[in-house]
Design a protein around this motif. Structure first.
Motif, PDB file in Angstrom:
ATOM      1  N   THR A  66       6.535 -32.752   8.649  1.00  0.00           N
ATOM      2  CA  THR A  66       7.090 -33.905   9.364  1.00  0.00           C
ATOM      3  C   THR A  66       6.087 -35.055   9.500  1.00  0.00           C
ATOM      4  O   THR A  66       6.433 -36.099  10.067  1.00  0.00           O
ATOM      5  CB  THR A  66       7.588 -33.498  10.756  1.00  0.00           C
ATOM      6  OG1 THR A  66       6.543 -32.790  11.444  1.00  0.00           O
ATOM      7  CG2 THR A  66       8.810 -32.596  10.643  1.00  0.00           C
ATOM      8  N   ALA A  67       4.893 -34.892   8.991  1.00  0.00           N
ATOM      9  CA  ALA A  67       3.908 -35.975   9.016  1.00  0.00           C
ATOM     10  C   ALA A  67       2.833 -35.683   7.987  1.00  0.00           C
ATOM     11  O   ALA A  67       2.600 -34.524   7.619  1.00  0.00           O
ATOM     12  CB  ALA A  67       3.286 -36.121  10.400  1.00  0.00           C
ATOM     13  N   ILE A  68       2.178 -36.737   7.514  1.00  0.00           N
ATOM     14  CA  ILE A  68       1.078 -36.617   6.556  1.00  0.00           C
ATOM     15  C   ILE A  68      -0.168 -37.224   7.185  1.00  0.00           C
ATOM     16  O   ILE A  68      -0.148 -38.387   7.604  1.00  0.00           O
ATOM     17  CB  ILE A  68       1.392 -37.355   5.231  1.00  0.00           C
ATOM     18  CG1 ILE A  68       2.710 -36.855   4.626  1.00  0.00           C
ATOM     19  CG2 ILE A  68       0.241 -37.181   4.252  1.00  0.00           C
ATOM     20  CD1 ILE A  68       2.678 -35.431   4.108  1.00  0.00           C
ATOM     21  N   PRO A  69      -1.271 -36.468   7.275  1.00  0.00           N
ATOM     22  CA  PRO A  69      -2.502 -37.030   7.842  1.00  0.00           C
ATOM     23  C   PRO A  69      -3.049 -38.155   6.969  1.00  0.00           C
ATOM     24  O   PRO A  69      -3.038 -38.066   5.739  1.00  0.00           O
ATOM     25  CB  PRO A  69      -3.466 -35.843   7.860  1.00  0.00           C
ATOM     26  CG  PRO A  69      -2.578 -34.629   7.821  1.00  0.00           C
ATOM     27  CD  PRO A  69      -1.401 -35.030   6.972  1.00  0.00           C
ATOM     28  N   THR A  70      -3.499 -39.208   7.624  1.00  0.00           N
ATOM     29  CA  THR A  70      -4.177 -40.276   6.887  1.00  0.00           C
ATOM     30  C   THR A  70      -5.662 -39.971   6.765  1.00  0.00           C
ATOM     31  O   THR A  70      -6.322 -40.450   5.838  1.00  0.00           O
ATOM     32  CB  THR A  70      -4.041 -41.621   7.625  1.00  0.00           C
ATOM     33  OG1 THR A  70      -4.674 -41.525   8.908  1.00  0.00           O
ATOM     34  CG2 THR A  70      -2.587 -41.992   7.818  1.00  0.00           C
TER      35      THR A  70
ATOM     36  N   LEU B 207       0.590 -46.055   2.417  1.00  0.00           N
ATOM     37  CA  LEU B 207      -0.393 -46.135   3.484  1.00  0.00           C
ATOM     38  C   LEU B 207      -1.330 -44.937   3.505  1.00  0.00           C
ATOM     39  O   LEU B 207      -2.469 -45.030   3.975  1.00  0.00           O
ATOM     40  CB  LEU B 207       0.316 -46.258   4.842  1.00  0.00           C
ATOM     41  CG  LEU B 207       1.104 -47.552   5.062  1.00  0.00           C
ATOM     42  CD1 LEU B 207       1.867 -47.483   6.384  1.00  0.00           C
ATOM     43  CD2 LEU B 207       0.179 -48.767   5.048  1.00  0.00           C
ATOM     44  N   VAL B 208      -0.874 -43.808   2.971  1.00  0.00           N
ATOM     45  CA  VAL B 208      -1.687 -42.592   2.960  1.00  0.00           C
ATOM     46  C   VAL B 208      -2.529 -42.463   1.693  1.00  0.00           C
ATOM     47  O   VAL B 208      -3.686 -42.027   1.753  1.00  0.00           O
ATOM     48  CB  VAL B 208      -0.791 -41.342   3.111  1.00  0.00           C
ATOM     49  CG1 VAL B 208      -1.560 -40.058   2.819  1.00  0.00           C
ATOM     50  CG2 VAL B 208      -0.195 -41.288   4.508  1.00  0.00           C
ATOM     51  N   ASN B 209      -1.975 -42.872   0.547  1.00  0.00           N
ATOM     52  CA  ASN B 209      -2.612 -42.576  -0.732  1.00  0.00           C
ATOM     53  C   ASN B 209      -3.194 -43.773  -1.492  1.00  0.00           C
ATOM     54  O   ASN B 209      -4.014 -43.586  -2.396  1.00  0.00           O
ATOM     55  CB  ASN B 209      -1.608 -41.878  -1.661  1.00  0.00           C
ATOM     56  CG  ASN B 209      -1.549 -40.380  -1.433  1.00  0.00           C
ATOM     57  OD1 ASN B 209      -2.568 -39.724  -1.258  1.00  0.00           O
ATOM     58  ND2 ASN B 209      -0.336 -39.839  -1.417  1.00  0.00           N
TER      59      ASN B 209
ATOM     60  N   PRO C 288     -10.803 -41.026   5.112  1.00  0.00           N
ATOM     61  CA  PRO C 288      -9.525 -40.819   4.432  1.00  0.00           C
ATOM     62  C   PRO C 288      -9.351 -39.381   3.961  1.00  0.00           C
ATOM     63  O   PRO C 288     -10.265 -38.779   3.388  1.00  0.00           O
ATOM     64  CB  PRO C 288      -9.604 -41.794   3.250  1.00  0.00           C
ATOM     65  CG  PRO C 288     -10.507 -42.875   3.721  1.00  0.00           C
ATOM     66  CD  PRO C 288     -11.544 -42.183   4.568  1.00  0.00           C
ATOM     67  N   ALA C 289      -8.151 -38.833   4.203  1.00  0.00           N
ATOM     68  CA  ALA C 289      -7.858 -37.460   3.784  1.00  0.00           C
ATOM     69  C   ALA C 289      -7.507 -37.390   2.313  1.00  0.00           C
ATOM     70  O   ALA C 289      -7.735 -36.376   1.657  1.00  0.00           O
ATOM     71  CB  ALA C 289      -6.710 -36.902   4.620  1.00  0.00           C
ATOM     72  N   SER C 290      -6.944 -38.466   1.778  1.00  0.00           N
ATOM     73  CA  SER C 290      -6.559 -38.530   0.369  1.00  0.00           C
ATOM     74  C   SER C 290      -7.779 -38.847  -0.495  1.00  0.00           C
ATOM     75  O   SER C 290      -8.544 -39.770  -0.203  1.00  0.00           O
ATOM     76  CB  SER C 290      -5.499 -39.617   0.166  1.00  0.00           C
ATOM     77  OG  SER C 290      -5.361 -39.953  -1.201  1.00  0.00           O
TER      78      SER C 290
END
Length: 436
Positions: free
Chosen positions: A148-152, A341-343, A358-360
């Protein structure tokens, strides 16, 4: 030609009623290959917490997004952290959450289990590029069997020092780690030296207001605040012990007083240049420097005090996540914005470490870490021996308890309640949250 975006700083919303979370229907059952139709013109609402510095970064990120997706108008709004969640609670009760939201880990279970967030599983490997995201990162956003969510980004609890102010006060920097008593003594030294020099400066802020400090205090004993089943894992005596720990700091006016904090809000004592130290998440550095302004180019970032030598009391936490409302009218477009916004490497370059490391992998590569970013990266490497397993996903209502903890800490600071009475109030509130 792309459509104009709008960014506004919304006013704080007073929320006196309890959160009424109502499940919302999602936007269909797309397959993993579902993509955004570039011929469809849509408008999305995106909301985040932060300040003017972060707002400028999001402005630039949305500009970059519109270059690639010109038919998606993005209306952006932001608030400080407490007001952000007050407004989300009001919207959740009325079924009107923003299409895309910056999200905090402490609220993830609460909103997910009430059906308010879109299940992102169908988009993983499709609209959402999962190759740059480690499996351990993707698991952070899973509640039940739904993503339900992706860490940034990720971050860790740390201690910031202001070397400019310490030089003015002629006090050596705190060396890091040590006991809470060592930190208390150092803060007292700073406050006394500043007073002798005629400088308005305190050693720090009352750490009893932050539940995260209580958390690492308990984790040093080998105990998370809550079990995997969502049951409290600490006693009234544990909390009283912690709230009494900083009593001398308040009584002797070693820490900044509550009245001054209220006057400078939403700034903290640290980014207002009134305290020499701050216990907080390590990704706050860029925001602090932005608010401190000209003359401040660097901060020190060191280990927080430790209750027991050798304890694995710290952990890596998602500094924030991005989520999509279940009732969005444009799920593919919303997920497309989330993925960007994440990748996006370009977003990584824009934000650096403002949202944490950044996690990506692609975003980290694009970040081109500045001095503060490298400092955070080095800091997280330096605390490897203190990093333990992350605690269980926060219980439903954890955000409410975090805010209650802060409010009671303020009341203790004002002298309008005692630690004993605050403990009783907190456990009463916690009983309602856990058993509701």
């Amino acid at each position: 030609m792309f459509r104009k975006k709008r960014i506004t700083a919304a006013a704080a919303v007073a929320a006196s009623a309890a959160l009424l979370l109502a499940g919302c229907a999602g936007g269909g059952e797309p397959g993993a290959g579902a993509t955004y139709d570039p011929d469809e013109k849509v408008t999305l609402d995106f909301s985040f917490w932060g300040n003017d510095v972060r707002a400028d970064l999001y402005n630039r990120a949305i500009d970059a997004f519109n270059e690639e997706y010109p038919n998606i108008e993005v209306n952006v709004s932001f608030l400080d952290f407490p007001a952000f969640w007050e407004k989300r609670q009001t919207e959740a009760a009325g079924g009107g959450l923003p299409d895309v939201m910056q999200f905090d880990y402490s609220y993830l279970r609460q909103y997910s289990e009430n059906g308010l967030l879109l299940d992102l599983n169908p988009y993983l490997g499709g609209v959402i590029d999962t190759d740059p995201l480690p499996e351990s990162v993707l698991k952070i956003g899973v509640v039940g069997d739904q993503t339900t969510a992706i860490p940034t980004s990720t971050n860790a609890w740390g201690l910031f020092l202001n070397p400019v102010l310490l030089e003015k006060a002629n006090v050596e920097a705190y060396p890091g780690a040590g006991s809470w008593e060592d930190y208390d003594a150092w803060m007292s030294e700073v406050t006394s030296a500043a007073a002798d020099s005629g400088i308005e400066l305190w050693g720090g802020t009352d750490y009893n207001m932050r539940i995260q400090n209580f958390e690492i205090y308990q984790r040093a004993k080998g105990e998370d605040l809550f079990t995997a089943d969502g049951e409290p894992n600490f006693t009234e005596d544990d909390l009283l012990e912690f709230w009494q720990l900083g009593a001398a700091n308040r009584d002797d006016k070693v820490v900044i007083d509550q009245q001054t904090l209220e006057e400078i809000s939403p700034l903290s004592g640290f980014d207002a240049g009134l305290t020499a130290s701050e216990l907080t998440w390590d990704n706050f550095g860029a925001g602090y420097l932005g608010n401190l302004g000209e003359g401040y180019t660097e901060l020190d970032l060191i280990e927080p005090p430790v209750t027991k030598e050798g304890a694995q009391d710290l952990y890596l936490k998602p500094s924030m996540l991005h989520a999509v409302a279940a009732n969005t009218d444009h799920p593919e477009a919303a997920v497309t914005l989330l993925n960007f916004l994440v990748n996006s490497a370009e977003v990584g370059e824009i934000f650096g470490t403002n949202r944490g490391l950044p996690a990506s992998e692609t975003q980290l590569e694009g970040a081109q870490l500045d001095a503060m970013g490298e400092q955070i990266k080095e800091y997280e490497a330096s605390i490897a021996d203190r990093l333990g397993d992350a605690p269980p996903v926060p219980i439903v209502g954890y955000g409410t308890l975090e805010q209650k903890f802060l409010e009671l800490g303020r009341e203790i600071g004002y002298g309008t309640t005692t630690p004993e009475a605050a403990v009783e109030q907190f456990f009463t509130e916690m009983d309602v949250v856990v058993n509701s």
